[in-house]
Design a protein around this motif. Structure first.
Motif, short mmCIF file in Angstrom:
data_model
loop_
_atom_site.label_atom_id
_atom_site.label_comp_id
_atom_site.label_asym_id
_atom_site.label_seq_id
_atom_site.Cartn_x
_atom_site.Cartn_y
_atom_site.Cartn_z
N TYR A 226 0.82 -1.20 0.00
CA TYR A 226 0.00 0.00 0.00
C TYR A 226 0.86 1.26 0.00
O TYR A 226 0.56 2.25 -0.68
N ALA A 227 1.92 1.26 0.80
CA ALA A 227 2.74 2.46 0.97
C ALA A 227 3.65 2.74 -0.22
O ALA A 227 3.85 3.90 -0.59
N LEU A 228 4.19 1.70 -0.83
CA LEU A 228 5.24 1.89 -1.84
C LEU A 228 4.84 1.48 -3.25
O LEU A 228 5.53 1.84 -4.20
N ASN A 229 3.78 0.71 -3.39
CA ASN A 229 3.31 0.28 -4.71
C ASN A 229 4.43 -0.25 -5.60
O ASN A 229 4.63 0.20 -6.72
N PRO A 230 5.20 -1.23 -5.09
CA PRO A 230 6.30 -1.76 -5.90
C PRO A 230 5.78 -2.65 -7.02
O PRO A 230 4.74 -3.30 -6.90
N GLU A 231 6.53 -2.67 -8.13
CA GLU A 231 6.19 -3.60 -9.19
C GLU A 231 6.49 -5.03 -8.75
O GLU A 231 5.77 -5.97 -9.08
N ARG A 232 7.56 -5.16 -7.97
CA ARG A 232 7.97 -6.49 -7.52
C ARG A 232 8.40 -6.42 -6.06
O ARG A 232 8.99 -5.44 -5.62
N LEU A 233 8.08 -7.46 -5.32
CA LEU A 233 8.47 -7.59 -3.93
C LEU A 233 9.32 -8.85 -3.82
O LEU A 233 8.85 -9.95 -4.02
N VAL A 234 10.61 -8.65 -3.55
CA VAL A 234 11.57 -9.74 -3.53
C VAL A 234 11.77 -10.20 -2.08
O VAL A 234 12.17 -9.42 -1.22
N ILE A 235 11.49 -11.47 -1.82
CA ILE A 235 11.58 -12.02 -0.47
C ILE A 235 12.86 -12.84 -0.33
O ILE A 235 13.11 -13.76 -1.11
N GLY A 236 13.66 -12.49 0.68
CA GLY A 236 14.89 -13.23 0.94
C GLY A 236 14.95 -13.74 2.36
O GLY A 236 14.05 -13.50 3.17
N GLY A 237 16.01 -14.45 2.68
CA GLY A 237 16.18 -15.05 4.00
C GLY A 237 16.16 -16.56 3.90
O GLY A 237 15.78 -17.14 2.88
N GLY A 238 16.58 -17.20 4.98
CA GLY A 238 16.71 -18.66 4.98
C GLY A 238 15.42 -19.39 4.67
O GLY A 238 15.44 -20.48 4.10
N ILE A 239 14.29 -18.81 5.03
CA ILE A 239 13.00 -19.46 4.82
C ILE A 239 12.74 -19.69 3.33
O ILE A 239 11.98 -20.60 2.95
N THR A 240 13.37 -18.90 2.46
CA THR A 240 13.12 -19.04 1.03
C THR A 240 13.69 -20.35 0.47
O THR A 240 13.38 -20.73 -0.66
N ALA A 241 14.50 -21.06 1.27
CA ALA A 241 14.98 -22.37 0.84
C ALA A 241 13.81 -23.35 0.68
O ALA A 241 13.94 -24.38 0.02
N ARG A 242 12.68 -23.01 1.26
CA ARG A 242 11.47 -23.81 1.09
C ARG A 242 10.97 -23.74 -0.35
O ARG A 242 10.17 -24.58 -0.78
N GLY A 243 11.41 -22.73 -1.07
CA GLY A 243 11.19 -22.67 -2.51
C GLY A 243 9.77 -22.32 -2.94
O GLY A 243 9.07 -21.55 -2.28
N PRO A 244 9.34 -22.89 -4.08
CA PRO A 244 8.04 -22.55 -4.64
C PRO A 244 6.87 -22.80 -3.69
O PRO A 244 5.86 -22.10 -3.76
N VAL A 245 7.01 -23.78 -2.81
CA VAL A 245 5.94 -24.05 -1.84
C VAL A 245 5.75 -22.84 -0.93
O VAL A 245 4.62 -22.38 -0.71
N PHE A 246 6.85 -22.31 -0.42
CA PHE A 246 6.77 -21.13 0.44
C PHE A 246 6.23 -19.94 -0.34
O PHE A 246 5.39 -19.17 0.18
N LEU A 247 6.67 -19.77 -1.56
CA LEU A 247 6.19 -18.65 -2.38
C LEU A 247 4.68 -18.72 -2.57
O LEU A 247 3.98 -17.71 -2.45
N ALA A 248 4.18 -19.91 -2.84
CA ALA A 248 2.74 -20.08 -3.03
C ALA A 248 1.99 -19.81 -1.73
O ALA A 248 0.93 -19.16 -1.74
N GLU A 249 2.52 -20.30 -0.61
CA GLU A 249 1.88 -20.09 0.68
C GLU A 249 1.83 -18.60 1.04
O GLU A 249 0.79 -18.08 1.48
N LEU A 250 2.97 -17.92 0.83
CA LEU A 250 3.03 -16.51 1.17
C LEU A 250 2.14 -15.67 0.25
O LEU A 250 1.43 -14.77 0.71
N SER A 251 2.19 -15.96 -1.03
CA SER A 251 1.37 -15.22 -2.00
C SER A 251 -0.11 -15.36 -1.67
O SER A 251 -0.87 -14.38 -1.74
N ALA A 252 -0.52 -16.56 -1.29
CA ALA A 252 -1.93 -16.78 -0.93
C ALA A 252 -2.29 -16.00 0.32
O ALA A 252 -3.39 -15.42 0.41
N ALA A 253 -1.37 -15.96 1.30
CA ALA A 253 -1.64 -15.23 2.54
C ALA A 253 -1.76 -13.73 2.28
O ALA A 253 -2.63 -13.06 2.85
N VAL A 254 -0.90 -13.20 1.43
CA VAL A 254 -0.95 -11.77 1.10
C VAL A 254 -2.24 -11.46 0.33
O VAL A 254 -2.91 -10.45 0.59
N ASP A 255 -2.59 -12.33 -0.57
CA ASP A 255 -3.79 -12.13 -1.37
C ASP A 255 -5.04 -12.05 -0.49
O ASP A 255 -5.99 -11.32 -0.79
#
Length: 295
Positions: A226-255
């Motif tokens: 809402y504040a920054l209206n980025p075209e892309r939001l890049v998520i980093g950190g050790g949790i991203t080793a979970r890969g596409p599963v984590f990306l799908a889970e997070l994207s669904a939660a944000v949605d």
């Protein structure tokens, strides 16, 4: 053209040689000195740099460092508790005097954000944010293809923002998730990998905690969208080793928490610049600081 690159963390220092294309030619690790303050750290950096300078004839020194960093003056402004006496250290001036090479330094998460735009998941994107989820939550903001540092180099410290009256990173970081699991079952100390293994197995108690964690994390990310209206939001950190599963889970939660007009406006992706992103981003920052040096 080669550059000496340092990525100074509270626990370890990554260092080596990176070329002007962002290719890491050599990389080593050493422990971050805890004694001697900023002066002691600078002595270590000089000792590490001297043999690299002799072997590679670098054009300069590029540094990524924890703490609030004034990128223009190269002075550590604050938030550097990992090394007592690091705040106030004139990193740029001291290293340039000692090694006779031009130095550029910036905050570590800013350097990671720069690396993602140069060689990672935000290539070709002019407006994006990088969010690092670890012990805390920090990030970097890129506006019109330039890093935004803020008035006192403190932009991107959104881990401290309040969500439902609570400090976001205290609950939405990996530290926050681990703490909530411990509260759920006193004495049950699990790392992130173990927690998500139980989550995948359908453990009812763990699933409840992780689902709440995703919701809290997603609410903070929605606020950034809402504040920054980025075209892309890049998520980093050790949790991203979970890969596409984590990306799908997070994207669904944000949605789930975004208002309809903002759904699908900002693409969420996982960081891809790699384990040496801090060094790579530091080099790109050096190239941006000294454009005349680029052939």
């Amino acid at each position: 053209m080669n550059l000496i690159a340092f990525d100074i963390g509270g626990t370890q220092i990554k260092y080596g040689i990176v070329d002007e294309a962002g290719q890491v030619l050599s990389a080593e690790l050493c422990d971050t000195p805890k004694l001697g303050g900023g002066a002691g750290l600078l002595k270590v950096l000089i000792a590490l740099a001297e043999p690299l300078k002799a072997a590679y004839q670098p054009a300069g020194i590029a540094i990524s460092s924890f703490g609030l960093i004034d990128a223009k003056t190269g002075v550590v402004l604050g938030a550097a508790e990992a090394i007592a006496g690091y705040t106030g250290t004139q990193v740029k001036a001291e290293l340039e005097a000692a090694l006779q090479l031009p130095v550029a330094i910036d905050n570590d998460v800013n350097c990671v954000a720069i690396a993602e735009g140069w060689r990672g998941a935000a290539q070709g994107v002019e407006n994006y944010i990088a969010v690092a989820i670890g012990t805390g939550i920090g990030g970097g903001i890129v506006i019109n293809d330039r890093i935004y540092r803020g008035h006192r180099a403190a932009a991107g410290e959104w881990g401290y923002m309040l969500v439902d009256g609570l400090i976001w990173e205290d609950y939405a970081s990996m530290r926050g998730l681990q703490h909530r699991v411990q509260v759920l079952d006193a004495g049950r100390s699990l790392d992130g990998r173990a927690i998500f293994a139980l989550y995948d197995q359908g453990d009812a108690q763990i699933s409840q905690v992780v689902d709440q964690w995703f919701a809290f994390l997603a609410t903070g990310l929605a606020n950034l969208i809402y504040a920054l209206n980025p075209e892309r939001l890049v998520i980093g950190g050790g949790i991203t080793a979970r890969g596409p599963v984590f990306l799908a889970e997070l994207s669904a939660a944000v949605d789930k928490v975004l208002l309809p007009d903002f759904k699908n406006m900002s693409q969420i992706v996982l960081a891809s610049a790699g384990n040496h992103a801090g060094m790579i981003g530091a080099v790109k920052n050096w190239l941006n600081t000294y454009p005349a040096a680029v052939r």
